[in-house]
Write an enzyme that holds these catalytic residues in place. Sequence first.
Site, PDB file in Angstrom:
ATOM      1  N   ARG A   1       1.044  -1.311  -0.002  1.00  0.00           N
ATOM      2  CA  ARG A   1       0.229   0.051  -0.034  1.00  0.00           C
ATOM      3  C   ARG A   1       1.000   1.274   0.011  1.00  0.00           C
ATOM      4  O   ARG A   1       0.657   2.342   0.783  1.00  0.00           O
ATOM      5  CB  ARG A   1      -1.029  -0.123   1.263  1.00  0.00           C
ATOM      6  CG  ARG A   1      -1.910  -1.231   1.292  1.00  0.00           C
ATOM      7  CD  ARG A   1      -3.001  -1.102   0.239  1.00  0.00           C
ATOM      8  NE  ARG A   1      -3.987  -2.163   0.567  1.00  0.00           N
ATOM      9  CZ  ARG A   1      -3.715  -3.477   0.065  1.00  0.00           C
ATOM     10  NH1 ARG A   1      -2.713  -3.633  -0.631  1.00  0.00           N
ATOM     11  NH2 ARG A   1      -4.596  -4.390   0.353  1.00  0.00           N
TER      12      ARG A   1
ATOM     13  N   CYS B   1     -10.019  -0.743   4.090  1.00  0.00           N
ATOM     14  CA  CYS B   1      -9.356  -1.172   5.439  1.00  0.00           C
ATOM     15  C   CYS B   1      -8.664   0.124   6.112  1.00  0.00           C
ATOM     16  O   CYS B   1      -7.970   0.708   5.525  1.00  0.00           O
ATOM     17  CB  CYS B   1      -8.334  -2.171   5.311  1.00  0.00           C
ATOM     18  SG  CYS B   1      -9.186  -3.879   5.057  1.00  0.00           S
TER      19      CYS B   1
ATOM     20  N   GLU C   1      -3.624   2.586   7.486  1.00  0.00           N
ATOM     21  CA  GLU C   1      -3.816   2.514   6.062  1.00  0.00           C
ATOM     22  C   GLU C   1      -4.560   3.654   5.244  1.00  0.00           C
ATOM     23  O   GLU C   1      -3.868   4.109   4.242  1.00  0.00           O
ATOM     24  CB  GLU C   1      -4.130   1.101   5.553  1.00  0.00           C
ATOM     25  CG  GLU C   1      -3.767   0.551   4.104  1.00  0.00           C
ATOM     26  CD  GLU C   1      -4.902   0.265   3.160  1.00  0.00           C
ATOM     27  OE1 GLU C   1      -5.848   1.124   2.652  1.00  0.00           O
ATOM     28  OE2 GLU C   1      -5.436  -0.828   3.205  1.00  0.00           O
TER      29      GLU C   1
HETATM   30  N1  EPU Z   1     -10.706 -11.826  10.037  1.00  0.00           N
HETATM   31  C1  EPU Z   1     -11.527 -12.019  11.413  1.00  0.00           C
HETATM   32  N2  EPU Z   1     -12.192 -11.358  11.843  1.00  0.00           N
HETATM   33  C2  EPU Z   1     -12.653  -9.896  10.941  1.00  0.00           C
HETATM   34  C3  EPU Z   1     -11.918  -9.955   9.752  1.00  0.00           C
HETATM   35  C4  EPU Z   1     -11.020 -10.829   9.425  1.00  0.00           C
HETATM   36  O1  EPU Z   1     -11.269 -13.105  12.064  1.00  0.00           O
HETATM   37  O2  EPU Z   1     -13.420  -9.259  11.466  1.00  0.00           O
HETATM   38  C5  EPU Z   1      -9.871 -12.991   9.644  1.00  0.00           C
HETATM   39  C6  EPU Z   1     -10.567 -13.866   8.697  1.00  0.00           C
HETATM   40  O3  EPU Z   1     -11.364 -14.712   8.843  1.00  0.00           O
HETATM   41  C7  EPU Z   1      -9.215 -14.369   7.814  1.00  0.00           C
HETATM   42  C8  EPU Z   1      -8.333 -13.170   8.218  1.00  0.00           C
HETATM   43  O4  EPU Z   1      -8.603 -12.431   9.232  1.00  0.00           O
HETATM   44  O5  EPU Z   1      -8.711 -15.315   8.324  1.00  0.00           O
HETATM   45  C9  EPU Z   1      -7.858 -12.308   6.964  1.00  0.00           C
HETATM   46  O6  EPU Z   1      -9.143 -11.585   6.620  1.00  0.00           O
HETATM   47  P1  EPU Z   1      -9.416 -11.307   5.044  1.00  0.00           P
HETATM   48  O7  EPU Z   1      -9.185 -12.549   4.114  1.00  0.00           O
HETATM   49  O8  EPU Z   1     -10.751 -10.589   5.040  1.00  0.00           O
HETATM   50  O9  EPU Z   1      -8.094 -10.443   4.570  1.00  0.00           O
HETATM   51  P2  EPU Z   1      -7.765  -9.048   5.323  1.00  0.00           P
HETATM   52  O10 EPU Z   1      -6.231  -9.682   5.710  1.00  0.00           O
HETATM   53  O11 EPU Z   1      -8.585  -8.661   6.349  1.00  0.00           O
HETATM   54  C10 EPU Z   1      -6.461  -7.978   3.293  1.00  0.00           C
HETATM   55  C11 EPU Z   1      -6.721  -6.630   2.842  1.00  0.00           C
HETATM   56  C12 EPU Z   1      -7.806  -6.397   2.105  1.00  0.00           C
HETATM   57  C13 EPU Z   1      -7.972  -7.049   0.941  1.00  0.00           C
HETATM   58  C14 EPU Z   1      -8.217  -8.467   1.218  1.00  0.00           C
HETATM   59  C15 EPU Z   1      -8.136  -9.622   0.262  1.00  0.00           C
HETATM   60  C16 EPU Z   1      -5.179  -4.968   4.019  1.00  0.00           C
HETATM   61  C17 EPU Z   1      -5.323  -4.250   5.214  1.00  0.00           C
HETATM   62  N3  EPU Z   1      -6.510  -5.541   3.939  1.00  0.00           N
HETATM   63  O12 EPU Z   1      -7.767  -7.868   4.330  1.00  0.00           O
HETATM   64  O13 EPU Z   1      -7.381  -4.842   1.469  1.00  0.00           O
HETATM   65  O14 EPU Z   1      -9.437  -6.692   0.139  1.00  0.00           O
HETATM   66  O15 EPU Z   1      -6.744  -8.903   2.093  1.00  0.00           O
HETATM   67  O16 EPU Z   1      -7.009  -9.469  -0.411  1.00  0.00           O
HETATM   68  O17 EPU Z   1      -4.216  -5.144   3.581  1.00  0.00           O
HETATM   69  C18 EPU Z   1      -7.612  -2.532   1.700  1.00  0.00           C
HETATM   70  O18 EPU Z   1      -6.698  -2.299   1.441  1.00  0.00           O
HETATM   71  O19 EPU Z   1      -8.367  -1.516   2.017  1.00  0.00           O
HETATM   72  C19 EPU Z   1      -8.581  -3.769   1.677  1.00  0.00           C
HETATM   73  C20 EPU Z   1      -9.764  -4.001   2.164  1.00  0.00           C
END
Ligand code: EPU
Length: 292
Positions: free
Chosen positions: A167, A218, A288
């Site tokens: 990012r 995010c 972010e």
């Molecule tokens: N999780 C939880 N509780 C929650 C949210 C997530 O337990 O409330 C757990 C999920 O179950 C999963 C893990 O956390 O096991 C990861 O969650 P997710 O797959 O939703 O991905 P993320 O790491 O939370 C990242 C990026 C997103 C992007 C997604 C998909 C960041 C900060 N976030 O989210 O990007 O869309 O992966 O690739 O890098 C953004 O940049 O604005 C953004 C939303």
Amino acid sequence: MAMVIRRHVSLSERTTLKMGGEAACEVTIRSEEDFDELGKFLGSEILRPFVIGKGSNLLVAGDVSDVALLRVDSPITPQRVEQTERGLVFRARAGHKLPGLLGWAQKAGLTGMENLTGIPGTVGGAVAMNAGSYGTEMQDVVTRVCLWTPSEGLEWVDAEDCIWGYRHFTPGKACRCLIWEVEMALKQDSPDAVRKRMRTIIDKKKATQPVTAWTAGCVFKNPEGDSAGRLLDEAGFKGRRLGGCGFSKLHANFLENLGGGTADEAMELMNAAKNAVAEQFGITLETEVIIL
Ligand code: EPU
């Protein structure tokens, strides 16, 4: 096409979080000829320039009455440039909406950006943040970026001479600049195969992220090897509300404006969440979302 200046523009109408006061003005650049005028304008007014796209990663928290918003609005369709070993190179204006570009690529049967489906905002904003999802980032497809600076004017920079991170994007030389145009390379596939992969991604996103709510994506970056959403969830912040703001019930790393939410409420919730995660897990979350 002449540059357009609008005075006293509302940031709550220009951000997906729908918060923020009035900026001094918004300057819309519509063609390359407008940059001379923009240089003169910025030299004559004592204002803080801030480049805004669709405002989809932005929390306007402070006084913006001295801010000049700069916006690229040049709605031309992407242009094919040349066929290379990286695929078809094409060019899009920074103000082009990223979802619109993905739609164009799908129809043209161009593959490589499907994982970015569901990311709002402009092409310029996506480059400026090195937007990414499901393992694809803008840096994987961008080959060149055309930047404008008041001192140098317009200049193409190779993507490999830029600094790309999670990012994060900085053009080769440290400068405050505006992204005008972007070249990207994608490989050929069938439109149907691209469409199916985009559908899978959007279905996944809708099931795990509040895609239609008023958010700025995010809020915090993921710490190395972990997920900010998971940490916030475990710390009890999923669905936590304060006034008109609240962390999403679907994904704890999205802050929603539930209607009438203020930046003070958003900042207070973010600080509380950051402190709780630091206390419970010894991890310092970094924001972010861009805070203006
Ligand atoms: N999780 C939880 N509780 C929650 C949210 C997530 O337990 O409330 C757990 C999920 O179950 C999963 C893990 O956390 O096991 C990861 O969650 P997710 O797959 O939703 O991905 P993320 O790491 O939370 C990242 C990026 C997103 C992007 C997604 C998909 C960041 C900060 N976030 O989210 O990007 O869309 O992966 O690739 O890098 C953004 O940049 O604005 C953004 C939303």
